[in-house]
Design a protein around this motif. Structure first.
Motif, short mmCIF file in Angstrom:
data_model
loop_
_atom_site.label_atom_id
_atom_site.label_comp_id
_atom_site.label_asym_id
_atom_site.label_seq_id
_atom_site.Cartn_x
_atom_site.Cartn_y
_atom_site.Cartn_z
N LEU A 13 2.78 14.29 -0.96
CA LEU A 13 2.73 13.78 0.40
C LEU A 13 1.44 13.00 0.63
O LEU A 13 1.44 11.93 1.23
N THR A 14 0.33 13.54 0.14
CA THR A 14 -0.97 12.88 0.30
C THR A 14 -0.96 11.52 -0.39
O THR A 14 -1.45 10.54 0.17
N GLU A 15 -0.41 11.45 -1.58
CA GLU A 15 -0.37 10.18 -2.31
C GLU A 15 0.52 9.16 -1.60
O GLU A 15 0.19 7.98 -1.51
N ALA A 16 1.65 9.61 -1.07
CA ALA A 16 2.53 8.71 -0.32
C ALA A 16 1.83 8.19 0.94
O ALA A 16 1.93 7.00 1.28
N PHE A 17 1.09 9.08 1.61
CA PHE A 17 0.35 8.68 2.80
C PHE A 17 -0.75 7.68 2.43
O PHE A 17 -0.94 6.67 3.10
N ARG A 18 -1.46 7.96 1.34
CA ARG A 18 -2.52 7.06 0.89
C ARG A 18 -1.95 5.66 0.56
O ARG A 18 -2.52 4.65 0.94
N THR A 19 -0.81 5.63 -0.10
CA THR A 19 -0.17 4.36 -0.44
C THR A 19 0.17 3.58 0.82
O THR A 19 -0.08 2.38 0.91
N MET A 20 0.73 4.28 1.82
CA MET A 20 1.06 3.62 3.08
C MET A 20 -0.20 3.10 3.76
O MET A 20 -0.24 1.97 4.26
N MET A 21 -1.26 3.90 3.78
CA MET A 21 -2.49 3.51 4.46
C MET A 21 -3.17 2.32 3.78
O MET A 21 -3.84 1.53 4.43
N ARG A 22 -2.96 2.16 2.50
CA ARG A 22 -3.56 1.04 1.77
C ARG A 22 -2.67 -0.20 1.77
O ARG A 22 -3.06 -1.23 1.23
N SER A 23 -1.52 -0.12 2.39
CA SER A 23 -0.55 -1.22 2.36
C SER A 23 -0.89 -2.38 3.29
O SER A 23 -0.27 -3.44 3.20
N ARG A 24 -1.84 -2.15 4.19
CA ARG A 24 -2.20 -3.15 5.20
C ARG A 24 -1.00 -3.56 6.06
O ARG A 24 -0.87 -4.71 6.49
N GLY A 25 -0.08 -2.63 6.25
CA GLY A 25 1.07 -2.87 7.11
C GLY A 25 2.22 -3.61 6.46
O GLY A 25 3.20 -3.93 7.11
#
Length: 71
Positions: A13-25
């Motif tokens: 879950l943390t890795e998925a959240f990190r990926t989303m947060m680094r996506s720049r939208g």
């Protein structure tokens, strides 16, 4: 979101959240994995706020890794 999850589930879950947060939208987050956390997708557009959004997750990840290391 972390309560009741196993350590591997929390780390996923943390890795998925990190990926989303680094996506720049850019792109669509996986709502099946992130559930209500997709509300934070807008934060990913503001680079200066990503660290704020990640703070609790980084702490939870570190605690989980310490627990695994301790055995």
């Amino acid at each position: 979101m972390a309560v009741g999850r196993t350590v591997p589930e929390l780390l996923t879950l943390t890795e998925a959240f990190r990926t989303m947060m680094r996506s720049r939208g850019v792109g669509e987050p996986d709502e099946d994995v992130l559930e209500d956390l997709v509300a934070f997708q807008g934060v990913s557009k503001f680079v200066m706020r990503v660290k704020c959004g990640m703070l609790a997750w980084v702490a939870a990840e570190a605690a989980a890794q310490q627990a695994v290391a301790a055995g």
